[in-house]
Design an enzyme around this catalytic site. Sequence first.
Site, mmCIF file in Angstrom:
data_model
loop_
_atom_site.group_PDB
_atom_site.id
_atom_site.type_symbol
_atom_site.label_atom_id
_atom_site.label_comp_id
_atom_site.label_asym_id
_atom_site.label_seq_id
_atom_site.Cartn_x
_atom_site.Cartn_y
_atom_site.Cartn_z
ATOM 1 N N SER A 166 2.620 2.893 5.333
ATOM 2 C CA SER A 166 2.369 2.750 6.765
ATOM 3 C C SER A 166 3.646 3.059 7.562
ATOM 4 O O SER A 166 4.285 4.083 7.308
ATOM 5 C CB SER A 166 1.872 1.328 7.023
ATOM 6 N N ASP A 333 -8.929 4.716 4.121
ATOM 7 C CA ASP A 333 -7.923 4.437 5.161
ATOM 8 C C ASP A 333 -8.244 5.280 6.397
ATOM 9 O O ASP A 333 -8.116 6.494 6.385
ATOM 10 C CB ASP A 333 -6.529 4.791 4.618
ATOM 11 N N HIS A 366 -6.670 0.830 4.902
ATOM 12 C CA HIS A 366 -5.238 1.093 5.034
ATOM 13 C C HIS A 366 -4.385 0.148 4.181
ATOM 14 O O HIS A 366 -3.350 0.529 3.646
ATOM 15 C CB HIS A 366 -4.850 0.970 6.511
#
Lengths: 398, 221
Positions: A166, A333, A366
Amino acid sequence: MATQMTETFRMDERSVGLVETKSATLFEPPNELELENGMRFGPISVAYETYGQLTPEKDNAIFICHALTGDAHAAGWHSPESEKPGWWDDFVGPGKGLDTRKYFVICANVLGGCHGTTGPSSINPKTNKPYCLSFPFITVSDIVKVHSELVRHLGIERLLSITGGSIGGMQVLEWDARFPDQIHSAMCMASAAKLSAQGIAFNAVGRRAILKDPNFNDGDFYDNEHGPRSGLALARMVAHITYLSEDSLEKKFGRRLQHSEKLGFDLLRETEFQIESYLHYQGKRFVERFDANSYLYLTKAMDYFDLTNTYGSLEQAFSCGAARYLVTSYTSDWLFPTVQSRELVSELIRSGRHVTFLEFNSPYGHDSFLMEEEINNLERLVHPFLDQLYFVIRGETN
Amino acid sequence: MMKHLGGLMRLKQYCIPDPRAENIDEILLDEIEAGSRVIDLGCGDGRLLHKLREEHECFVQGVELDMEEVLIAMHRGVPVLRADLDNGLQGIPDDSFDFAVLSQTLQQVRHTKELLTDMLRVAKKALVVVPNFAHWRVRFQLAFYGRAPVTEELPYQWYDSPNLHVMSMIDFQELVKRLNLRVIKELPIIRDRAVDHAWAANWRAVSVLYVLERASEVSHQ
């Protein structure tokens, strides 16, 4: 990013055991950090933890860049009474993905954070009061400059690898572009060269919730017991949805009710469905451990991140480095979709880089890179990637 | 059930069925200049690319679907993109390689024409090894026993063969022409050796290595 449920203290052979957070002070005047916005800032305290042993050659160090609301405590336990281990404990330890029997692993809290590294809740030495919103505007690039300096401070010339998911992955990309000679490899998970419009949109909602909280008080709320708690909790609730997937929400909660078998026809009952109750719980836990100002600063840094914009083109960002890349993404995701990882991979190939790319089939959205269920897959990949590289490097230096 | 079968097929799909793969590697190595940029489609365990990188200073990239093979290639330090060739080579930039290799795999992909064209989008030259289904043993089995052929090189029963397409040298040449590609070299592989200008090649070759390029590029030269 998803808060794990309470675990009990375990000191098995795959745990790094009891650990403590250390601190280093960097960028002391007159050697302040030059921020991307042009200002100079210092001193900066950096909270960090290390696991495993650094070799005498100092060639086995791996740096973990944590995600938005993470901290330096990636693995092990702070005390036997701790409720849970570090946030990536499934991945860091003896025999785990980042194997601390072989590698020396470092994780530091980001600049602007609220877990030991200087951020808006820290005391400004000039005023003896918290910075609040007088804390300077920071970017991913500034965060990386601090990490990079910490590595030098620890006497390590070149890292075997850097890794993160991320916004942690964004730091990885920025690091490779900015300090290419400081790394041998980069492992970028569930990330992208820039945040999508959708990502900015969700961050905007989160910030709005905080800014409009009556207790926000222009960011000066540290002597107020409450602070913008409800705003921060709401920001977390919204963000948390983006870390999961439709499929995993459906499987985990469906339409099940929390307290009763039947619908209550009660308009103001906020935790009727299990998913409602879960999100409220996540929000509540989050305000206990996170600072609303840090949330504003860090989400903004994430929104500003755009490698293309900073370096002219992705090809230019990647053209200086020679570090090997491992890029991974997850099918479910939707915050950092695979198409963004593919774009990275395309440009890495164009720049003649050594790149391995895999998309994992995962239902967890995610947050997959943090999930225990997915860690084994990641581990299988990271082992040959690191081991073979380390073998090559040792061969070269011997 | 169908899904399960699909999974099994997939596992085998891009493995090189030929036990003489190493010989084919040697034949391919002969065609690749040192220092080239090479992408191997269906690179398996990365054996060929590893050799190219270590001994010929090539810049290499593998593409492979099977996870176990990907991991072995990584153990060799070969960079791999995990991808299904049936989805084409999207994401691989134009002209990013000198050679694109596709060894014993073309007969197993769904979109033959698209893949061949795509190979010459990403690379200047394509090295394609295809089995020759017009080999005399194959013809013999079909003609005299009336059975779908099973040979050492094509060891599958008709019902579990990963081969979706059946072609001969003549067929392949025709397709190449139709795609406006040019054959720079045609090397029939007979008894594990590449034989230039072999007689009765379409009877004798077990497989064939073609070196292809875009026909349009020839006109510039």
